[in-house]
Each structure stands twice: as structure tokens, then as C-alpha cells.
Design a protein around this motif. Structure first.
Motif: not given
Length: 83
Positions: A7-12
């Protein structure tokens, strides 16, 4: 057996804009100190963001040329202040 999902956000891919070093009121104070027209005009820095500045230059009768058209000095001043 159950798999755990990440559930970690994708890197911007877009870098974050730099933090502002001055607040809008501080920028307005600097502009008024350095540009006599800003002191004479009803000028204000309303909002300041890393990629955006919102300034207001209220109408003044002295800003009109003969014939009632805005003078180039007045019409360009707000954009110069915002730079």
C-alpha cells in the motif's frame, strides 16, 4: 496462503516545488520599498506560491491616458510586480 499487497504510494516523477522563503506580505513590503509606483498605487500581493503570484493593482484615475485608455505603465506594472 494470502499475499500481502503493497500500500506504499508510488514515487512522484515530478519534483516537489521549492519551499517559499518569504511570505506574501514580506514580498509586498520589499516591492513597496524598492518601487515608488507600488507605494503610489493601490498594490497588494494577495497570494504567493512556488510557481504563482497573485497581485492586485486597483484602478486609479492617474493610470488613464488622454482618451480614457489605460497607460502601458499601469497595465504592465502588475505583471512586473508578480515577476
Amino acid at each position: 496462503m494470502t499475499e500481502k499487497s503493497s500500500s506504499a504510494p508510488l514515487p512522484s516523477r515530478t519534483p516537489a516545488p521549492p519551499a517559499l522563503k518569504l511570505a506574501a506580505v514580506e514580498v509586498e513590503r520589499l516591492i513597496r520599498a524598492g518601487l515608488p509606483l507600488a507605494e503610489r498605487a493601490d498594490f497588494a500581493v494577495e497570494r504567493l506560491e512556488p510557481d504563482c503570484a497573485v497581485v492586485r493593482l486597483a484602478y486609479q484615475p492617474w493610470m488613464l491616458r488622454p482618451g480614457g485608455t489605460p497607460s502601458p505603465t499601469a497595465s504592465c506594472s502588475a505583471s512586473r510586480f508578480a515577476r
